[in-house]
Design an enzyme around this catalytic site. Structure first.
Site, PDB file in Angstrom:
ATOM      1  N   HIS A 127       0.870  -1.182   0.000  1.00 24.44           N
ATOM      2  CA  HIS A 127       0.000   0.000   0.000  1.00 24.44           C
ATOM      3  C   HIS A 127       0.913   1.240   0.000  1.00 24.44           C
ATOM      4  O   HIS A 127       1.067   1.919   1.007  1.00 24.44           O
ATOM      5  CB  HIS A 127      -0.899  -0.032   1.237  1.00 24.44           C
ATOM      6  CG  HIS A 127      -2.100   0.857   1.169  1.00 24.44           C
ATOM      7  ND1 HIS A 127      -2.345   1.722   0.116  1.00 24.44           N
ATOM      8  CD2 HIS A 127      -3.136   1.034   2.038  1.00 24.44           C
ATOM      9  CE1 HIS A 127      -3.481   2.374   0.352  1.00 24.44           C
ATOM     10  NE2 HIS A 127      -3.969   1.979   1.497  1.00 24.44           N
ATOM     11  N   CYS A 256      -3.826   2.964   9.878  1.00 24.45           N
ATOM     12  CA  CYS A 256      -4.160   3.418   8.523  1.00 24.45           C
ATOM     13  C   CYS A 256      -5.669   3.512   8.317  1.00 24.45           C
ATOM     14  O   CYS A 256      -6.119   4.173   7.389  1.00 24.45           O
ATOM     15  CB  CYS A 256      -3.518   2.507   7.484  1.00 24.45           C
ATOM     16  SG  CYS A 256      -4.124   0.810   7.531  1.00 24.45           S
ATOM     17  N   ARG A 284      -3.091  11.397   3.439  1.00 26.47           N
ATOM     18  CA  ARG A 284      -3.289  10.652   2.190  1.00 26.47           C
ATOM     19  C   ARG A 284      -3.476  11.623   1.027  1.00 26.47           C
ATOM     20  O   ARG A 284      -2.937  11.433  -0.057  1.00 26.47           O
ATOM     21  CB  ARG A 284      -4.503   9.723   2.292  1.00 26.47           C
ATOM     22  CG  ARG A 284      -4.414   8.633   3.358  1.00 26.47           C
ATOM     23  CD  ARG A 284      -3.346   7.624   3.034  1.00 26.47           C
ATOM     24  NE  ARG A 284      -3.520   7.074   1.712  1.00 26.47           N
ATOM     25  CZ  ARG A 284      -4.404   6.107   1.398  1.00 26.47           C
ATOM     26  NH1 ARG A 284      -5.124   5.544   2.346  1.00 26.47           N
ATOM     27  NH2 ARG A 284      -4.508   5.658   0.155  1.00 26.47           N
TER      28      ARG A 284
HETATM   29  N1   CP Z   1      -6.348   3.332   4.623  1.00 31.21           N
HETATM   30  C1   CP Z   1      -7.061   3.141   3.499  1.00 31.21           C
HETATM   31  O1   CP Z   1      -6.515   2.823   2.439  1.00 31.21           O
HETATM   32  O2   CP Z   1      -8.388   3.350   3.632  1.00 31.21           O
HETATM   33  P1   CP Z   1      -9.515   2.973   2.572  1.00 31.21           P
HETATM   34  O3   CP Z   1      -9.564   1.482   2.477  1.00 31.21           O
HETATM   35  O4   CP Z   1     -10.765   3.570   3.150  1.00 31.21           O
HETATM   36  O5   CP Z   1      -9.168   3.589   1.249  1.00 31.21           O
HETATM   37  N1  NVA Z   2      -4.383  -4.320   5.373  1.00 32.01           N
HETATM   38  C1  NVA Z   2      -5.623  -3.629   5.113  1.00 32.01           C
HETATM   39  C2  NVA Z   2      -5.372  -2.189   4.776  1.00 32.01           C
HETATM   40  C3  NVA Z   2      -6.617  -1.392   4.576  1.00 32.01           C
HETATM   41  C4  NVA Z   2      -6.343   0.018   4.200  1.00 32.01           C
HETATM   42  C5  NVA Z   2      -6.368  -4.319   3.984  1.00 32.01           C
HETATM   43  O1  NVA Z   2      -5.743  -4.681   2.992  1.00 32.01           O
HETATM   44  O2  NVA Z   2      -7.579  -4.505   4.113  1.00 32.01           O
END
Ligand code: CP
Ligand code: NVA
Length: 297
Positions: A127, A256, A284
């Site tokens: 990510h 996050c 973000r």
């Molecule tokens: N942290 C994050 O990526 O959040 P969302 O899944 O809401 O985009």
């Molecule tokens: N590890 C989590 C992050 C969400 C922003 C997922 O992939 O669901």
């Protein structure tokens, strides 16, 4: 920089450049240049999103561009059209693509076949947009990571844990990952990482002791929601006041989001650290505007 597919592939110079640009864009908000004027950027999402979708849509508009949101059910990808065919069509029509999906290979393939700037908006592997916002938050709150210990408590092989590992490899800070044995990064991954500043333990207290930043994330990432057996492995891994009593006195807590209170983080700790956690969420927008500016020229 043509794409942003992973933090693994960024250079230290690129990371610092993006963070400096994000800080500048944050200060300048409302007085943006229109670097994306006349450009349409597609957001292709096969997983849910609040922060990523909204921050990209707002960021693209603030830079003068037009965001086009395409959930997999809106387009033929959801009926099995190949990524490489979708990529070759969109590559002739839009100026950039932001992709949230499962397989990292799909984002790589899209970038390869579309020929347009492509951004990884979360895969099972990484990510990168989130980690840039997290690093920006650490810089703002603590002045940087020099001499700091950062802990990650949770799924040690999730997209966020992997993103933190590569950030630590590039930037050199001490990263202590605490994860149940079944959710730790495999030995071959740690060998490939090759970072002696990254340690892995099964004990959350060991990772948290004297840490300046304590990070967590959901135990079950998107696509794993029915893995109740996996969730049971995390007993004792909640980030709560008892655990944080062992952290450095001036510590910060990051998440996050979205958060599951009473699982990876307690309600009182999330609320106590809400100012930082929602600053992290806001970042973000600024971090992704920096990415868009870097790729959108
Ligand atoms: N942290 C994050 O990526 O959040 P969302 O899944 O809401 O985009
Ligand atoms: N590890 C989590 C992050 C969400 C922003 C997922 O992939 O669901």
């Amino acid at each position: 920089m043509k794409h942003l597919l992973s933090i693994e592939q960024l250079s230290v110079r690129e990371i610092h450049g993006l963070l400096d640009s994000a800080a500048h864009l944050k200060l300048q908000r409302g007085r943006d240049g229109k670097q994306l004027a006349g450009q349409t950027w597609a957001l292709i999402f096969t997983k849910s999103s609040t922060r990523t979708r909204v921050s990209f849509e707002v960021g693209i508009r603030e830079l003068g561009g037009f965001p086009m949101f395409l959930s997999k059910n809106d387009i033929q990808l959801g009926r099995g059209e190949l990524v490489k065919d979708t990529a070759r069509v969109l590559g002739r029509m839009v100026h950039g693509a932001i992709i949230r999906t499962f397989a990292q290979q799909d984002v790589v393939e899209f970038a390869q076949y579309s020929g347009i700037p492509t951004i990884n908006a979360l895969t099972d592997d990484e990510h990168p947009c989130q980690i840039l916002a997290d690093l920006l938050t650490v810089r703002e709150k603590l002045g940087g990571w020099e001499g700091r210990k950062i802990a990650f408590i949770g799924d040690g092989f999730s997209n966020m844990a992997r993103s933190w590992m590569w950030a630590a490899k590039h930037l050199g800070f001490e990263l202590a990952i605490a994860a149940p044995v079944a959710c730790q990064p495999p030995a071959d991954y740690l060998t490939k990482l090759g970072a002696s500043n990254v340690t892995v333990t099964g004990d959350p207290l060991t990772a948290t002791r004297d840490a300046h930043v304590i990070n967590t994330d959901v135990w079950l990432s998107m696509g794993q929601e029915d893995q109740q057996d996996k969730e049971r492995e995390f007993a004792g891994f909640e980030v709560n006041s008892a655990l944080l009593a062992h952290a450095a006195p001036d510590h910060i807590v990051l998440h996050c989001l979205p958060a599951y209170r009473g699982k990876e983080i307690s309600e009182d700790i999330l609320e106590l650290h809400a100012a930082t956690i929602f600053q992290q969420a806001e970042n973000r927008l600024h971090a992704q505007k920096a990415i868009l500016v870097a790729l959108g020229r």
